[in-house]
Design an enzyme around this catalytic site. Structure first.
Site, PDB file in Angstrom:
ATOM      1  N   GLY A 415      11.214  -6.060   5.713  1.00 33.58           N
ATOM      2  CA  GLY A 415       9.800  -5.930   5.366  1.00 33.58           C
ATOM      3  C   GLY A 415       9.564  -6.201   3.891  1.00 33.58           C
ATOM      4  O   GLY A 415       8.567  -6.819   3.504  1.00 33.58           O
ATOM      5  N   TRP A 418       9.764  -9.886   3.421  1.00 36.09           N
ATOM      6  CA  TRP A 418       8.540 -10.548   3.885  1.00 36.09           C
ATOM      7  C   TRP A 418       7.518 -10.623   2.764  1.00 36.09           C
ATOM      8  O   TRP A 418       6.790 -11.615   2.643  1.00 36.09           O
ATOM      9  CB  TRP A 418       7.944  -9.768   5.067  1.00 36.09           C
ATOM     10  CG  TRP A 418       6.616 -10.292   5.522  1.00 36.09           C
ATOM     11  CD1 TRP A 418       6.390 -11.297   6.426  1.00 36.09           C
ATOM     12  CD2 TRP A 418       5.314  -9.849   5.113  1.00 36.09           C
ATOM     13  NE1 TRP A 418       5.044 -11.501   6.604  1.00 36.09           N
ATOM     14  CE2 TRP A 418       4.360 -10.630   5.805  1.00 36.09           C
ATOM     15  CE3 TRP A 418       4.859  -8.868   4.226  1.00 36.09           C
ATOM     16  CZ2 TRP A 418       2.978 -10.453   5.641  1.00 36.09           C
ATOM     17  CZ3 TRP A 418       3.490  -8.703   4.054  1.00 36.09           C
ATOM     18  CH2 TRP A 418       2.562  -9.473   4.754  1.00 36.09           C
ATOM     19  N   HIS A 419       7.468  -9.594   1.924  1.00 40.78           N
ATOM     20  CA  HIS A 419       6.463  -9.560   0.870  1.00 40.78           C
ATOM     21  C   HIS A 419       6.720 -10.585  -0.225  1.00 40.78           C
ATOM     22  O   HIS A 419       5.764 -11.046  -0.866  1.00 40.78           O
ATOM     23  CB  HIS A 419       6.391  -8.163   0.253  1.00 40.78           C
ATOM     24  CG  HIS A 419       5.606  -7.184   1.071  1.00 40.78           C
ATOM     25  ND1 HIS A 419       6.132  -6.557   2.167  1.00 40.78           N
ATOM     26  CD2 HIS A 419       4.333  -6.738   0.944  1.00 40.78           C
ATOM     27  CE1 HIS A 419       5.214  -5.755   2.693  1.00 40.78           C
ATOM     28  NE2 HIS A 419       4.114  -5.852   1.981  1.00 40.78           N
ATOM     29  N   GLY A 420       7.960 -10.928  -0.484  1.00 38.84           N
ATOM     30  CA  GLY A 420       8.199 -11.866  -1.562  1.00 38.84           C
ATOM     31  C   GLY A 420       9.629 -12.330  -1.652  1.00 38.84           C
ATOM     32  O   GLY A 420      10.558 -11.651  -1.189  1.00 38.84           O
ATOM     33  N   PHE A 635       1.086 -13.436  -0.345  1.00 37.70           N
ATOM     34  CA  PHE A 635       2.021 -13.173   0.738  1.00 37.70           C
ATOM     35  C   PHE A 635       1.657 -13.948   2.000  1.00 37.70           C
ATOM     36  O   PHE A 635       2.416 -13.978   2.928  1.00 37.70           O
ATOM     37  CB  PHE A 635       2.079 -11.674   1.053  1.00 37.70           C
ATOM     38  CG  PHE A 635       2.386 -10.831  -0.160  1.00 37.70           C
ATOM     39  CD1 PHE A 635       3.399 -11.193  -1.018  1.00 37.70           C
ATOM     40  CD2 PHE A 635       1.649  -9.693  -0.440  1.00 37.70           C
ATOM     41  CE1 PHE A 635       3.686 -10.434  -2.136  1.00 37.70           C
ATOM     42  CE2 PHE A 635       1.939  -8.918  -1.555  1.00 37.70           C
ATOM     43  CZ  PHE A 635       2.951  -9.291  -2.399  1.00 37.70           C
TER      44      PHE A 635
END
Length: 635
Positions: A415, A418-420, A635
């Protein structure tokens, strides 16, 4: 005439300096035109289309007309919106839409063939599902993680490979990619039927209010709404207007003002500011990022509601959470649910472990060890893997808890990724995963076990700080000293005072306040790594983000001059006042917030218009010279 043609050309051309943001006049002019067209279509277009569909039953004619006119119109409008936001990357959105639509048809066709012939098509359907997910992830990885993986490869191999062409990250690519993946998997599993035509599916994947920053809309939540008649009551209209105003206030009055006036300055160069200012910037940023993201969601919900569509709730006062696990049930709920259904459960959930359960942390530790190129880091990574393996093998009665915790940790780790595309985001995800694991272990322990564990950790950190006076150890030394004192007071005092005191409302209230405060501080600390990695050129994200995070830790962990704090608070008085007001409003009871939403929605139309004008006037006073983009656009 030439001037008019030039104006039209500029109006329909992509301009990176003037994207259609919710906080700009251009968007609201765009939405007004779109809404007028929408109202004309739902009131006139559907009636006219019935003449061409007279051979169908009445209910089917109405549904078909709605899809032909309303959904097609909003599909085209949404594509134009994304073009104005991301330029030629609209082709990527169209490609993703076509892939998802075709796969949905193939899944259902294969299912019908199996029902008709009795021959199993499960293998082919599963292959198509894997291909569809892989295609979406490949596109996402190329645009979002190309620099990240190249940097890892260069560091490990000591090479200097570079990506020749600059890769720009399409706005909202993670959101519409995850949305397409959920559709592909849900149709494959039979949870939802494939969309009847490309207009229906295209509208679902491109609906412009939530396209670039969520919430992530699941097919089973949204597709059924495509076939319902348009309806907007007087109360729903008022609530929609409230959500739009609420979002604008959050974004401009809270988020943008706090960012420009304080947070951005500190994060730009932490070494120029005192430890107190660095620590305060972390707390203020927690409110800023919440106001920014939830503000976008509020506006998206309000705009969608005006067109008769309902988006899922994405926030439930997350800073009321009393533990890290509770926080993630309140923050970015659509992503949390997506990760649970499409990552945590496939990994094994709370039942068992899979290959991915152990492969994900092992690969991550291996990459870190290879990149660090130091004996200590490599040894620590090897020891960690060996200890986890021994715990799993030698303590079978806790094996299920072990795999469940590891699945939780893996989910938070990915997770974060996923953000960066930087190790800062991975560190942020790992810290949140670690926080959840600590909480789950903590709640199983008794009072004396908790006290002993905290005191042992405090002694260990104090001893380490004595021999290695590093800023990070200084910070943890102070934190554990405060935590140890609080834990002792919250556990020993009730134990000494007897059973009656342990169940009193006072003790429960104190515990609630302390747990909420501790969770907020923990979440704010993890955001140090989140904010440091935000808004950076992907080619330089790893180096710059880690340097910023390191400098901030050094400042917070250095000597505090408490005599400077009153002057600092006075110097940034407006920032701290707005921060306190924002947090107080955030902590108001939910029933009170529902009450004033309904009160606003039921206002007479004339008074509501005056309230809107007043709110817009107040918001305008806080608009900065350079409007800040929404944080989650990256994002």
């Amino acid at each position: 005439m030439n001037n008019f043609l030039t104006y039209l050309s500029n109006l329909f051309a992509f301009d990176s300096d003037h994207p259609l943001l919710f906080t700009q006049f251009h968007f609201w002019a765009f939405f007004l035109i779109v809404y007028i067209g929408f109202c004309l279509i739902v009131s006139v277009g559907e009636k006219r289309s019935l003449r061409h569909l007279s051979s169908l039953p009445s209910n089917q004619r109405i549904g078909k007309a709605r899809r032909l006119w309303r959904n097609g119109y909003l599909f085209v409008v949404s594509l134009f919106f994304y073009y104005k936001t991301s330029g030629n990357y609209v082709a990527l959105l169209i490609f993703s839409t076509i892939v998802g639509y075709l796969l949905g048809i193939w899944f259902d066709n294969l299912a019908h063939r199996q029902a008709a012939t009795g021959q199993s098509t499960q293998g082919r359907r599963k292959t198509l599902m894997v291909v569809g997910v892989a295609v979406n992830l490949a596109v996402l990885c190329y645009f979002k993680y190309a620099y990240f993986f190249t940097d890892i490869f260069n560091t490990i191999t000591s090479s200097h490979y570079s990506i020749a062409n600059t890769i720009f990250l399409p706005v909202g690519i993670s959101f519409f990619t995850f949305q397409n993946i959920s559709y592909i998997v849900d149709v494959y599993k039979g949870k939802v039927r494939h969309a009847d035509n490309i207009l229906d599916f295209g509208f679902y994947t491109t609906f412009f209010p939530q396209l670039v920053a969520g919430p992530i809309v699941r097919a089973d939540q949204f597709v059924p709404q495509l076939y319902k008649p348009y309806f907007l009551s007087r109360r729903q209209f008022g609530i929609a207007i409230f959500w739009i105003l609420n979002g604008l206030v959050k974004k401009i009055v809270l988020s943008d003002y706090l960012a420009v006036s304080f947070v951005d300055r500190v994060f730009e160069n932490p070494l120029l500011y005192t430890p107190f200012e660095n620590f305060s910037a972390l707390l203020v940023y927690s409110l800023q990022v919440y106001a920014d993201f939830s503000g976008y969601t509020d506006i998206a919900i309000g705009v969608a509601m005006l067109m008769g569509f309902y988006l899922p709730t994405n926030f439930r006062s997350p800073y009321k959470a009393t533990n890290p696990a509770g926080f993630w049930k309140r923050w970015h709920i659509s992503l949390s649910n997506w990760l649970k259904d499409y990552l945590y459960i496939p990994l094994g959930g709370n039942r068992n472990g899979t290959l991915g359960t152990y492969l994900i942390p092992t690969v991550m530790l291996l990459v870190v060890a290879l990149m660090a190129k130091t004996t200590w880091v490599t040894l620590a990574a090897v020891v960690t893997v060996v200890v986890l393996a021994l715990v799993y093998l030698l303590i079978p009665r806790h094996r299920r808890d072990f795999t469940t915790n590891l699945n939780n940790f893996d989910t938070m780790l990915l997770g974060g990724m996923w953000h960066g595309a930087s190790f800062n985001f991975i560190t942020w995800g790992a810290l949140n995963g670690l926080g959840i694991l600590v909480y789950k272990s903590w709640k199983k322990w008794g009072a004396w076990t908790r006290i002993i564990v905290i005191l042992l950790l405090y002694v260990a950190i104090k001893t380490a700080y004595h021999y290695y006076p590093l800023p990070v150890l200084s910070m943890f030394h102070f934190a554990f000293m405060v935590i140890a004192a609080a834990i002792v007071l919250l556990n020993i005092v009730p134990a000494l005072c007897g059973r009656h005191y342990r169940t009193t409302p006072f003790k429960n209230t104190v515990t609630l306040v302390w747990n909420t405060f501790l969770t907020f501080i923990f979440i704010s600390f993890t955001r140090l790594f989140f904010r440091s990695g935000s808004n950076l050129d992907p080619a330089e994200a790893n180096e710059i983000a880690w340097r910023t995070a390191t400098q901030m830790v050094e400042r917070i962990g250095s000597h505090w001059n408490f005599e400077q704090i009153p002057a600092i608070v006075q110097n940034y008085s407006s920032v701290f006042i707005i921060f306190l007001i924002g947090m107080v409003i955030h902590w108001l009871p939910d029933r009170f917030k529902r009450r004033y939403r309904l009160w606003f929605a039921q206002l007479p139309l004339g008074i509501m218009i005056l309230a809107v004008v007043l709110a817009v006037f107040v918001v305008y006073q806080f608009i900065t010279a350079d409007l800040q983009p929404f944080i989650y656009f990256q994002f």
